[in-house]
Each structure stands twice: as structure tokens, then as C-alpha cells.
Design an enzyme around this catalytic site. Structure first.
Site, PDB file in Angstrom:
ATOM      1  N   ARG A   1      -3.228  -9.729   5.699  1.00  0.00           N
ATOM      2  CA  ARG A   1      -3.626 -10.069   4.389  1.00  0.00           C
ATOM      3  C   ARG A   1      -2.620  -9.404   3.316  1.00  0.00           C
ATOM      4  NH1 ARG A   1      -6.033  -6.652   0.637  1.00  0.00           N
ATOM      5  NH2 ARG A   1      -7.712  -7.606  -0.609  1.00  0.00           N
TER       6      ARG A   1
ATOM      7  N   LYS B   1       0.850  -1.310   0.114  1.00  0.00           N
ATOM      8  CA  LYS B   1       0.163  -0.014   0.018  1.00  0.00           C
ATOM      9  C   LYS B   1       0.856   1.376   0.164  1.00  0.00           C
ATOM     10  CE  LYS B   1      -4.294  -1.950   1.927  1.00  0.00           C
ATOM     11  NZ  LYS B   1      -5.222  -1.822   2.634  1.00  0.00           N
TER      12      LYS B   1
HETATM   13  N1  LIG Z   1     -10.269  -6.399   5.722  1.00  0.00           N
HETATM   14  C1  LIG Z   1      -9.453  -5.697   4.863  1.00  0.00           C
HETATM   15  N2  LIG Z   1      -9.944  -5.797   3.336  1.00  0.00           N
HETATM   16  C2  LIG Z   1      -9.137  -5.117   2.661  1.00  0.00           C
HETATM   17  N3  LIG Z   1      -9.440  -5.191   0.974  1.00  0.00           N
HETATM   18  C3  LIG Z   1      -8.344  -4.427   0.782  1.00  0.00           C
HETATM   19  S1  LIG Z   1      -8.392  -3.886  -0.897  1.00  0.00           S
HETATM   20  C4  LIG Z   1      -6.939  -2.420  -0.837  1.00  0.00           C
HETATM   21  C5  LIG Z   1      -7.720  -1.330  -1.860  1.00  0.00           C
HETATM   22  C6  LIG Z   1      -6.511  -0.352  -1.300  1.00  0.00           C
HETATM   23  C7  LIG Z   1      -5.414  -0.353  -2.189  1.00  0.00           C
HETATM   24  C8  LIG Z   1      -4.405   0.886  -1.925  1.00  0.00           C
HETATM   25  C9  LIG Z   1      -4.483   1.648  -0.666  1.00  0.00           C
HETATM   26  S2  LIG Z   1      -3.366   2.834  -0.519  1.00  0.00           S
HETATM   27  N4  LIG Z   1      -3.911   4.093  -1.199  1.00  0.00           N
HETATM   28  O1  LIG Z   1      -3.179   2.735   0.953  1.00  0.00           O
HETATM   29  O2  LIG Z   1      -2.215   2.472  -1.485  1.00  0.00           O
HETATM   30  C10 LIG Z   1      -5.613   1.667  -0.072  1.00  0.00           C
HETATM   31  C11 LIG Z   1      -6.988   0.752  -0.560  1.00  0.00           C
HETATM   32  N5  LIG Z   1      -7.662  -3.760   1.524  1.00  0.00           N
HETATM   33  C12 LIG Z   1      -8.104  -4.195   2.721  1.00  0.00           C
HETATM   34  C13 LIG Z   1      -7.690  -4.185   4.187  1.00  0.00           C
HETATM   35  O3  LIG Z   1      -6.717  -3.356   4.553  1.00  0.00           O
HETATM   36  N6  LIG Z   1      -8.420  -5.099   4.971  1.00  0.00           N
END
Ligand SMILES: Nc1nc2[nH]c(SCCc3ccc(S(N)(=O)=O)cc3)nc2c(=O)[nH]1
Length: 277
Positions: free
Chosen positions: A256, A222
């Protein structure tokens, strides 16, 4: 600390386990038609299980910053066939990463064991669908919505506000009929958090682990890594493993990740130190 899964199965969370990410959104597979994506997904799931993943997290709608919404019929078309195939071929735990009530119900019907909702069952019908599904649920904190959440995240005190939100959602779920033992909490790294917010949450993660619910942490690749180190997605392995290690050390029970093999090795080192080799 055990989750009760369908078909009388259980998931022991007395030690941390690794959840492998299976993204079924078109942008996450080098292009090919729907069948190529389906076939590649099954191969990727098999590899993650071979590498030691205990849970496969299946997502049909991207929730990364700026992502557009996906209609329910499209999300269903992406996830249901893969869940059915995984259920037929492997004895693994499957979680469905969705916020839509219809997708939750169909996914559990198709064989999913856990509902993983980044919107903490706040969408219309989602809480009722989760209660009916009778499976464990992960409640995650997000400030705002994917399209805008990273524009200007604001908190007075990120740890107490995120913790309060999660405990309120857990209480709502328990009052609706979901057993306390079936609830997992997650601070939602990257979902409406600045770089500093993410690292304060990571620093204080033990506080979430001490709330009385199993904790899920998802930091893999991320922006809290990309912005910090100024490196592209495909160079974030080492720092992602560092994040996983720090989370496991502070009591996270589900980690995860994209990079299962390396994370399983790191988590094994943590558990050897905490519980004996
Ligand atoms: N429980 C749970 N489910 C999840 N599903 C996802 S998908 C990730 C989407 C995303 C990608 C990138 C950034 S960033 N701006 O930080 O790079 C944010 C969100 N993540 C999670 C998480 O953490 N928990």
C-alpha cells in the site's frame, strides 16, 4: 492465492501487487471545494492506474496519529461518489479503507471490491456488515486508537502479540462466515508502534506471510521513515521504496503506497528475481 471479487472477478495474489492510496480527507488535497477534491481524486486514481496500481484504496477518514473522528454521513459523502465514478470509468479493484459498518455496506453497494479495516472489524456492526458484503477483508492490527496510539506503545513481544491478534480476528471472521481465502492480514505499521517496534515487525515480516493468509504492508511515507531519517513527507520516496522492496522480498502480496510508479518498478525487480524475468 486468489481473492474472489464481486461480479465474478478474481484478484491473483500469487505475485505481489501495488495498492495506490486515494485519500479523500480534506487535508489531503490542496484546498478547493468538494467538487475540486472529487475531480482531483479521479485524476489521481487514473494516474495511479496508469502507473501500474492494481488496487485503489479509498479512505474518507484520516487515521493518522491525532486524527479526529469523522461522522458516518461525512465519510459517506466523501467516498461513495468517487467509488461510483471509478466503477463507471475503470476496470480496477477498489478497496474501501473504513471501520464503519454503514460505510462498508454503502461502499460495496457503490462498487467497492475489498473492505480494508484498520480496526479489524471490531467496531459495532462491522463484522456483520463484512459478512453480508461477501467481499475480501483486510484485518489490520492497531494498538489503541489514532488519537493516542503513538503516545506510549507497549509490547512484551511485538511480533507474537500482533500475530496472535491477527489470527484471533481471522478466526472470528471465519466463524462468522467469511471464507478463509477471503481474509488478508496486516501488522499495521505505525498504528501504535514505536520506531523499534516497526523495524522488528519489518525484520520478521516473513512470519506474517507464513500464516496462511495474503499479507498487506503499508509503510509509505510513515514516521518509521520520517523519524529514522529526519526528513519531511515529500522526501520519503527512496526509503518508502526500500520498505516496499523488503516487504515484497518477505512475501507481502499487497503493498500500500502513495508513490505507485516507483514501487511498481521495484516490485517488478523482486518478482523477476523470485520467479524469473
Ligand atoms: N491495511 C492498511 N490500511 C491502512 N490505512 C492507512 S492510513 C495511514 C494512517 C497513518 C499515517 C501515518 C502513521 S505514522 N505515525 O507511522 O507516520 C500512522 C498511520 N495505513 C494503512 C496500513 O498500513 N494498512
Amino acid at each position: 492465492m486468489q481473492l474472489c471479487l464481486p461480479r465474478q472477478r478474481r484478484l491473483d495474489l500469487s505475485r505481489p501487487v501495488v495498492m495506490g492510496i486515494l485519500n479523500l480527507t480534506p487535508d489531503s488535497f490542496s484546498d478547493g471545494g468538494r467538487y475540486n477534491r472529487y475531480d482531483a481524486a479521479l485524476r489521481q486514481a487514473e494516474q495511479m492506474l496508469t502507473d501500474g496500481a492494481v488496487i485503489i484504496d479509498i479512505g474518507g477518514e484520516s487515521t493518522r496519529p491525532g486524527a479526529a473522528a469523522v461522522p458516518a454521513h461525512e465519510e459517506l459523502a466523501r467516498v461513495v461518489p468517487v467509488i461510483e465514478a471509478l466503477r463507471r470509468q475503470f476496470d480496477c479493484v477498489i478497496s474501501i479503507d473504513t471501520s464503519k459498518a454503514a460505510v462498508m455496506s454503502a461502499a460495496v453497494q457503490a462498487g467497492a471490491d475489498i473492505i480494508n479495516d484498520v480496526r479489524a472489524l471490531l467496531e459495532p456492526g462491522a463484522l456483520a456488515a463484512a459478512v453480508s458484503a461477501q467481499v475480501p477483508v483486510c484485518l489490520m492490527h492497531m494498538q489503541g486508537a489514532p488519537r493516542s496510539m503513538q503516545q506510549a506503545p507497549q509490547y512484551q513481544d511485538v511480533v507474537s502479540e500482533v500475530k496472535q491478534f491477527l489470527l484471533e480476528r481471522a478466526r472470528a471472521c471465519e466463524q462468522a462466515g467469511i471464507d478463509k481465502q477471503q481474509i488478508i492480514l496486516d501488522p499495521g505499521f505505525g498504528f501504535g508502534k514505536s520506531l523499534t517496534h516497526n523495524y522488528v515487525l519489518l525484520q520478521q515480516l516473513q512470519q506474517f506471510a507464513d500464516c496462511g493468509y495474503p499479507l498487506l504492508a503499508g509503510m509509505s511515507r510513515k514516521s518509521m521513515i520520517g523519524q529514522l531519517l529526519n526528513i519531511p513527507l515529500n522526501e520519503r520516496l527512496a526509503a518508502s521504496v526500500a520498505c516496499a522492496t523488503i516487504a515484497a522480498l518477505q512475501g507481502a502480496r499487497i503493498i500500500r503506497v502513495h508513490d505507485v510508479k516507483e514501487t511498481v518498478q521495484a516490485v517488478r525487480v523482486v518478482t523477476a528475481m523470485q520467479y524469473g524475468a
